[in-house]
Write an enzyme that holds these catalytic residues in place. Structure first.
Site, mmCIF file in Angstrom:
data_model
loop_
_atom_site.group_PDB
_atom_site.id
_atom_site.type_symbol
_atom_site.label_atom_id
_atom_site.label_comp_id
_atom_site.label_asym_id
_atom_site.label_seq_id
_atom_site.Cartn_x
_atom_site.Cartn_y
_atom_site.Cartn_z
ATOM 1 N N TRP A 101 -7.197 5.034 -8.195
ATOM 2 C CA TRP A 101 -6.992 4.497 -6.836
ATOM 3 C C TRP A 101 -8.035 5.037 -5.880
ATOM 4 C CZ3 TRP A 101 -4.666 0.304 -7.414
ATOM 5 C CH2 TRP A 101 -3.559 0.161 -8.256
ATOM 6 N N ASP A 171 -4.224 8.613 1.088
ATOM 7 C CA ASP A 171 -3.363 7.617 0.444
ATOM 8 C C ASP A 171 -2.172 8.368 -0.153
ATOM 9 O OD1 ASP A 171 -2.109 5.819 -1.256
ATOM 10 O OD2 ASP A 171 -3.931 5.229 -2.339
ATOM 11 N N LYS A 195 6.363 2.275 -4.066
ATOM 12 C CA LYS A 195 6.529 3.394 -4.989
ATOM 13 C C LYS A 195 7.783 4.191 -4.638
ATOM 14 C CE LYS A 195 2.738 1.975 -6.673
ATOM 15 N NZ LYS A 195 1.358 2.342 -6.415
HETATM 16 C C1 LIG Z 1 0.057 1.655 -6.431
HETATM 17 C C2 LIG Z 1 -0.993 2.388 -5.693
HETATM 18 C C3 LIG Z 1 -2.005 1.721 -4.993
HETATM 19 C C4 LIG Z 1 -2.159 0.220 -5.001
HETATM 20 O O1 LIG Z 1 -1.116 -0.384 -4.335
HETATM 21 P P1 LIG Z 1 -1.075 -1.948 -4.059
HETATM 22 O O2 LIG Z 1 0.001 -2.035 -3.018
HETATM 23 O O3 LIG Z 1 -0.730 -2.608 -5.344
HETATM 24 O O4 LIG Z 1 -2.397 -2.357 -3.541
HETATM 25 C C5 LIG Z 1 -2.919 2.481 -4.297
HETATM 26 N N1 LIG Z 1 -2.847 3.819 -4.271
HETATM 27 C C6 LIG Z 1 -1.889 4.493 -4.944
HETATM 28 C C7 LIG Z 1 -1.861 5.982 -4.899
HETATM 29 C C8 LIG Z 1 -0.941 3.795 -5.670
HETATM 30 O O5 LIG Z 1 0.007 4.465 -6.346
#
Ligand SMILES: *Cc1c(COP(=O)(O)O)cnc(C)c1O
Length: 360
Positions: A101, A171, A195
């Protein structure tokens, strides 16, 4: 009705209580005679929902007044572009690459300015967090970027990098509200909610006010400007209304559970059960350096692809869903987010013990 133990990395398990409440309000939300899904986002009832969600989130994270809370769309991945478009005022940013990511975010930023990869753990398949105490932070960097919990590899920053005075952008998709955090240490915190908080389709961004300006990269679409969303209370256009409503319910659930300190204790307890088992197992092995282990995502392997596949298959038959590792790394991964009950982890470990005995 029978519910499984769902170890999915995302979309992931939500508190049963929240789902039941939403079900009870499905046809008639608080006497409005309609579902939240059917409601105008300009209605009084909906304004109350989004205001309350924001207030509860502010409460939970102790968000100072000089930070805006934005409810956005486009997934966490859209932020990979929005961040440079809005925050690269000098056209420079430093990225710490600790997984897929962060790597994607870095690659996206390269399209908009000078993105520097100042640290990486790719040399060992992202199985650790690099030492970030004295990195070559760029003189003119607009921000330093991290992915705080690496969903795929199961690592987590236990100490934040020394950004040498630059703002930190993080993030937190897969560790959002799993433990307390000091918002003042960041310029921006963001995460996709699927998540740990709610249904896919909502992204929450917490941004220091002075970073939200008209000064975006040329050509930045209106919908990708933080300022337009901040000025319009996240309702410049139709927001992901139902998703925000569920997030609001999850915030209330976390408050009822005792807030983020209690959530952290609950998560540490669950993770310890699983890691302690992995540390003494003769069959299963954790893949992450011990001090960098995530409380949320726990990857492990047997060392044999056939046994891994057999385990995932038999686990599924026994009611443990989504234990297969990410397609890029294989093996297994148990995601044990806030809503995973301790009983789920205990049952998984009991099942792993049995599998180990049967396959010794
Ligand atoms: C799942 C995830 C993403 C991507 O998320 P989307 O909503 O599918 O774009 C980005 N960063 C992390 C840490 C993730 O776990």
């Amino acid at each position: 009705m029978s519910r499984v133990y769902n170890f999915s990395a995302g979309p992931a398990v939500l508190p049963e209580e929240v789902l039941k409440e939403a079900a009870a309000e499905m046809l008639d939300y608080k006497g409005t005679g309609m579902s939240v899904m059917e409601m105008s986002h300009r209605s009084k009832a909906y304004q109350a929902i989004i205001d309350e969600a924001e207030a509860d989130l502010r409460d939970l994270l102790n968000i100072p007044d000089n930070y805006k809370v934005l409810f956005l769309q486009g997934g966490a991945s859209q932020q990979f572009a929005m961040i440079p478009m809005n925050l690269m005022k000098n056209g420079v940013a430093d990225y710490i690459v600790t997984g897929q990511w962060a790597k994607k975010a870095y690659q996206e930023a390269c399209m908009y300015g000078k993105a520097n990869k100042i640290a990486s753990s790719e040399d060992k398949t992202f199985s650790y967090i690099p030492d970030c105490s004295d990195l070559p932070i760029s003189e003119d960097a607009d921000y330093v970027y991290i992915c705080e919990n690496n969903t795929i590899y199961g690592t987590k920053f236990k100490t934040l990098p020394n950004t040498k005075g630059k703002i930190l952008v993080s993030d937190v998709s897969s560790c959002f509200l799993s433990e307390p955090m000091d918002v003042t240490k960041y310029g921006m915190i963001y995460g996709g909610v699927q998540k740990n908080i709610g249904p896919a389709g909502v992204v929450i961004a917490i941004i220091r006010e002075d970073l939200i300006t008209e000064d975006t990269l040329p050509g930045t679409p209106t919908m990708l400007k933080y300022k337009i969303h901040a000025d319009n209370g996240s309702m410049y256009n139709t927001p992901p209304a139902y998703g925000i409503y569920i997030c609001g319910k999850v915030f209330k659930w976390i408050k009822k559970m005792g807030g983020l300190t209690a959530m952290k204790e609950h998560n540490e307890k669950k993770a310890k059960i699983l890691y302690d088992f992995l540390d003494q197992s003769k069959l299963f092995k954790g893949t992450v350096r011990a001090e960098d282990r995530s409380l949320m995502n726990v990857p492990f392997v047997t060392g044999s692809d056939e046994l891994d596949a057999k385990f995932v298959k038999e686990a599924k038959e026994a009611g443990f869903e989504n234990l297969k590792g990410h397609r890029s790394v294989g093996g297994m991964r148990a995601s044990i987010y806030n809503a995973m009950p301790i009983e789920g982890v205990e049952a998984l470990v009991a099942f792993m013990k049995k599998f180990e005995e049967e396959n010794a």
